[in-house]
Design a protein around this motif. Structure first.
Motif, short mmCIF file in Angstrom:
data_model
loop_
_atom_site.label_atom_id
_atom_site.label_comp_id
_atom_site.label_asym_id
_atom_site.label_seq_id
_atom_site.Cartn_x
_atom_site.Cartn_y
_atom_site.Cartn_z
N THR A 384 0.85 -1.14 0.02
CA THR A 384 0.14 0.17 0.20
C THR A 384 0.81 1.09 0.11
O THR A 384 0.62 2.19 -0.73
CB THR A 384 -0.95 -0.06 1.22
OG1 THR A 384 -1.86 -1.22 1.11
CG2 THR A 384 -1.87 1.40 1.35
N ASP A 385 1.85 1.01 0.92
CA ASP A 385 2.92 2.42 0.82
C ASP A 385 3.57 2.39 -0.51
O ASP A 385 3.76 3.67 -1.03
CB ASP A 385 3.90 2.12 1.89
CG ASP A 385 3.37 2.20 3.40
OD1 ASP A 385 2.85 3.30 3.75
OD2 ASP A 385 2.89 1.07 3.73
N PHE A 386 3.95 1.22 -1.02
CA PHE A 386 4.57 1.43 -2.25
C PHE A 386 3.69 2.05 -3.33
O PHE A 386 4.05 2.89 -4.19
CB PHE A 386 4.90 0.08 -2.92
CG PHE A 386 5.80 -0.11 -4.06
CD1 PHE A 386 6.99 0.60 -4.30
CD2 PHE A 386 5.13 -0.76 -5.15
CE1 PHE A 386 7.86 0.34 -5.43
CE2 PHE A 386 6.05 -1.15 -6.54
CZ PHE A 386 7.36 -0.37 -6.59
N GLN A 387 2.35 1.77 -3.35
CA GLN A 387 1.34 2.30 -4.45
C GLN A 387 1.30 3.61 -3.84
O GLN A 387 1.16 4.45 -5.00
CB GLN A 387 0.28 1.50 -4.24
CG GLN A 387 -0.93 1.98 -5.39
CD GLN A 387 -0.20 1.64 -6.84
OE1 GLN A 387 0.26 0.55 -7.06
NE2 GLN A 387 -0.40 2.60 -7.81
N ASN A 388 1.30 4.24 -2.67
CA ASN A 388 1.20 5.57 -2.43
C ASN A 388 2.44 6.04 -3.22
O ASN A 388 2.12 7.62 -3.66
CB ASN A 388 1.14 5.59 -1.06
CG ASN A 388 -0.05 5.42 -0.19
OD1 ASN A 388 -0.96 5.02 -1.08
ND2 ASN A 388 0.14 5.07 1.22
N TRP A 389 3.45 5.74 -2.95
CA TRP A 389 4.57 6.56 -3.57
C TRP A 389 4.27 6.54 -5.27
O TRP A 389 4.72 7.72 -5.74
CB TRP A 389 5.77 5.87 -3.30
CG TRP A 389 6.38 5.69 -1.94
CD1 TRP A 389 6.67 4.80 -1.12
CD2 TRP A 389 7.01 7.02 -1.15
NE1 TRP A 389 7.31 5.28 -0.08
CE2 TRP A 389 7.46 6.58 0.21
CE3 TRP A 389 7.33 8.30 -1.64
CZ2 TRP A 389 7.99 7.44 0.70
CZ3 TRP A 389 7.69 9.35 -0.74
CH2 TRP A 389 8.19 8.61 0.55
N LYS A 390 4.11 5.65 -5.71
CA LYS A 390 3.85 5.54 -7.20
C LYS A 390 2.80 6.58 -7.91
O LYS A 390 2.81 7.32 -8.72
CB LYS A 390 3.36 3.96 -7.73
CG LYS A 390 4.30 3.09 -7.36
CD LYS A 390 3.83 1.67 -8.04
CE LYS A 390 4.05 1.67 -9.57
NZ LYS A 390 3.81 0.22 -10.03
N ALA A 392 1.90 9.27 -6.19
CA ALA A 392 2.41 10.62 -5.74
C ALA A 392 3.32 10.90 -6.78
O ALA A 392 3.50 12.34 -7.17
CB ALA A 392 3.04 10.73 -4.29
N LEU A 393 4.16 10.03 -7.39
CA LEU A 393 5.35 10.46 -8.24
C LEU A 393 5.13 9.99 -9.73
O LEU A 393 6.09 10.05 -10.48
CB LEU A 393 6.42 10.01 -7.88
CG LEU A 393 7.05 10.39 -6.38
CD1 LEU A 393 8.02 9.50 -5.84
CD2 LEU A 393 7.69 11.78 -6.32
N LYS A 394 3.89 9.66 -9.97
CA LYS A 394 3.62 9.19 -11.35
C LYS A 394 3.85 10.01 -12.41
O LYS A 394 3.99 9.50 -13.60
CB LYS A 394 1.99 8.71 -11.35
CG LYS A 394 1.18 9.91 -11.06
CD LYS A 394 -0.48 9.46 -11.34
CE LYS A 394 -1.41 10.46 -11.07
NZ LYS A 394 -2.65 10.08 -11.30
N ASP A 395 4.03 11.38 -12.09
CA ASP A 395 4.27 12.28 -13.30
C ASP A 395 5.82 12.61 -13.32
O ASP A 395 6.21 13.63 -14.03
CB ASP A 395 3.38 13.70 -13.21
CG ASP A 395 1.74 13.20 -13.20
OD1 ASP A 395 1.52 12.44 -14.11
OD2 ASP A 395 1.25 13.92 -12.72
N LYS A 396 6.53 12.13 -12.67
CA LYS A 396 8.24 12.49 -12.63
C LYS A 396 8.61 11.42 -13.36
O LYS A 396 9.13 10.07 -12.85
CB LYS A 396 8.41 12.31 -11.09
CG LYS A 396 8.03 13.31 -10.00
CD LYS A 396 8.85 14.29 -9.99
CE LYS A 396 8.27 15.44 -8.80
NZ LYS A 396 9.26 16.55 -8.58
N PRO A 397 9.50 11.69 -14.46
CA PRO A 397 10.09 10.95 -15.29
C PRO A 397 11.33 10.49 -14.88
O PRO A 397 11.81 9.17 -15.41
CB PRO A 397 10.28 11.48 -16.57
CG PRO A 397 10.10 13.08 -16.18
CD PRO A 397 9.22 13.16 -14.94
N ASN A 398 11.93 10.88 -13.73
CA ASN A 398 12.96 10.52 -13.24
C ASN A 398 13.09 9.76 -11.98
O ASN A 398 13.96 9.66 -11.10
CB ASN A 398 14.12 11.91 -13.01
CG ASN A 398 13.29 12.70 -11.80
OD1 ASN A 398 12.15 12.60 -11.58
ND2 ASN A 398 14.18 13.70 -11.42
#
Length: 447
Positions: A384-390, A392-398
């Protein structure tokens, strides 16, 4: 089973307001004797009232029985030392278990009552404990180590720099611990399991320098917790930034290629670290939490209660107590900042500092590349935490994400239903994880 667990924390703190007593060693030894005899009702009578309310005999039994399950039967008390910290008096007894030695630290108040109790891995070696074995992916001929000091003054920390052999400027990683009184290797329950040592030696075998250090709560345990106003800044952030600055001044290190890896709590705090030092080259979130700590503790304990398929009445009562404590933490106000009461091992100031902190919001302002790694068998910081990071940062290409189906919170492999027994088995950080981190850093170095 010991149900109050904050990531790798094995501790109970509930400090009375005034500690001072001259004849505490005999009382502390008598208390440990009662634990060894499993006379928990008698042991409870040694507690100050506020500890007795939070750790009655039934819970004390769970704590002790969990330690025995993890480290083997208690054999004897050995060394003892005392320390005065401000108005506190602390007695530390080395308890010898079959598979490890633990420091049993007790604080006693002016009436000779125990106001604080915590268990941490002891620096005194246990002859029966398993020892660290070098995994196959490590190439000792390719690196060397030397001792350094992170920080200065009263909180200076012993540290180890693992450097690849050869000339040139090497990229480097600072390792930031999870919760609890961790040593520089992040030794975890089984003294043969040292994930930070695996990372340091594994990455150095691939041409990446690594700096790891004793955590402040490990090096200065009683002195540190005697301050009832500390926050994650003093516990973790300040020392991680000092470690980065030390590397910048170290010969043979590429000062523009210094990365920070934060494990668990360390991963949770990566946005805070990055906000302060914008010159850090990149970040590795290593099973980084995304939720408030009191919520994580409640989730973990609910998971433990369900391991046998059902929640008993006693377990439900304990969970209800934890819910009440979590609710109390959430209701803390600024007027509580100077309170001497501890919650899950930390003072009110600790939680007030984090009350409005959201790592998923804060991380969006970081411009550096990030690598987010997660074990799918991790029940402490979950998918769940891993998906939260994903999210939050889905628009970051780096930003790069990867999870590992067979790995736990220490990025070590396991089978069957994830549970605390995983940590008792001698194991190592997966070679795949070492390869992924090194490839990511070395690829960034070429840009």
């Amino acid at each position: 089973m010991f149900k109050i667990i904050l990531f790798s924390l094995i501790a109970i703190f509930s400090f009375s307001t005034i500690f001072a007593q001259t004849d505490n060693v005999s009382k502390a030894r008598a208390f440990v004797d009662l634990l060894a005899k499993k006379d928990f009702s008698a042991a409870e009578t040694y507690f100050a009232d506020e500890v007795k309310a939070n750790l009655p005999a039934v819970k004390l039994a769970e704590v002790w029985n969990s330690l025995v399950a993890q480290f083997g039967n208690f054999k004897r008390q050995t060394d003892v030392k005392t320390e005065k910290v401000k108005d506190f008096e602390v007695v530390v007894i080395v308890g010898e278990f079959e598979r490890a030695n633990l420091d049993i630290s007790l604080t006693l108040d002016k009436n000779g009552k125990i106001g604080g109790l915590f268990f941490t891995p002891s620096q005194t070696p246990n002859q029966n404990a398993e020892t660290y074995k070098v995994p196959e992916y490590i190439k000792p001929d390719l690196f060397q180590e030397r001792e350094l000091t992170v920080g200065t003054g009263e909180w200076a920390l012993p540290a180890t720099l693992t450097m690849p052999k050869g000339s040139g400027k090497f990229p480097a990683v600072v390792l930031v611990h999870g919760s609890g009184a961790n040593d520089r290797d992040e030794t975890h329950l089984n003294p043969a399991n040292k994930p930070f040592k695996d990372l340091a030696w594994g990455l150095a075998s691939k041409g990446i320098a690594v700096l790891r250090y004793e955590k402040r709560t490990k090096q200065y345990g009683s002195k540190f917790v005697a301050d009832n106003k500390f926050t994650v800044k003093e516990e973790t952030i300040d020392d991680s930034l000092s470690a980065v600055e030390l590397l910048r001044k170290t010969e043979g290190i590429d000062s523009k290629k210094i990365y920070v890896l934060g494990h668990s709590l360390g991963g949770y705090l990566i946005p805070r670290i990055g906000e302060i030092d914008k010159q850090i080259a990149g970040f590795i979130v290593f099973a980084g939490a995304t939720q408030h700590l009191e919520d994580v503790i409640l989730q973990q304990n609910t998971y433990f209660a369900m391991l046998d398929g059902a929640i008993s009445k006693a377990e439900q009562a304990e969970l209800d107590n934890l819910k009440q404590l979590a609710a109390k933490i959430k209701s803390l106000k600024e007027t509580d900042r100077n309170s001497s009461e501890f919650y899950f091992g930390a003072p009110a100031s600790y939680y007030l500092d984090l009350k409005n902190y959201n790592p998923l919001t804060a991380v969006k302002s970081l411009k550096q590349p990030m690598l987010i790694l997660q074990g799918e068998r991790d029940y402490q910081v979950t998918m769940t935490d891993f998906q939260n990071w994903k999210n939050a940062l889905k628009d970051k290409p780096n930003v790069t994400f990867k999870s590992y189906p067979l790995l736990n919170h220490l990025f070590m492999s396991g089978e069957d239903v994830p549970n605390p027994a995983d940590y008792k088995k001698t194991n190592h950080v997966s070679a795949e994880v070492i390869n992924d981190i090194s490839n990511w850093i070395l690829k960034a170095k070429k840009k």
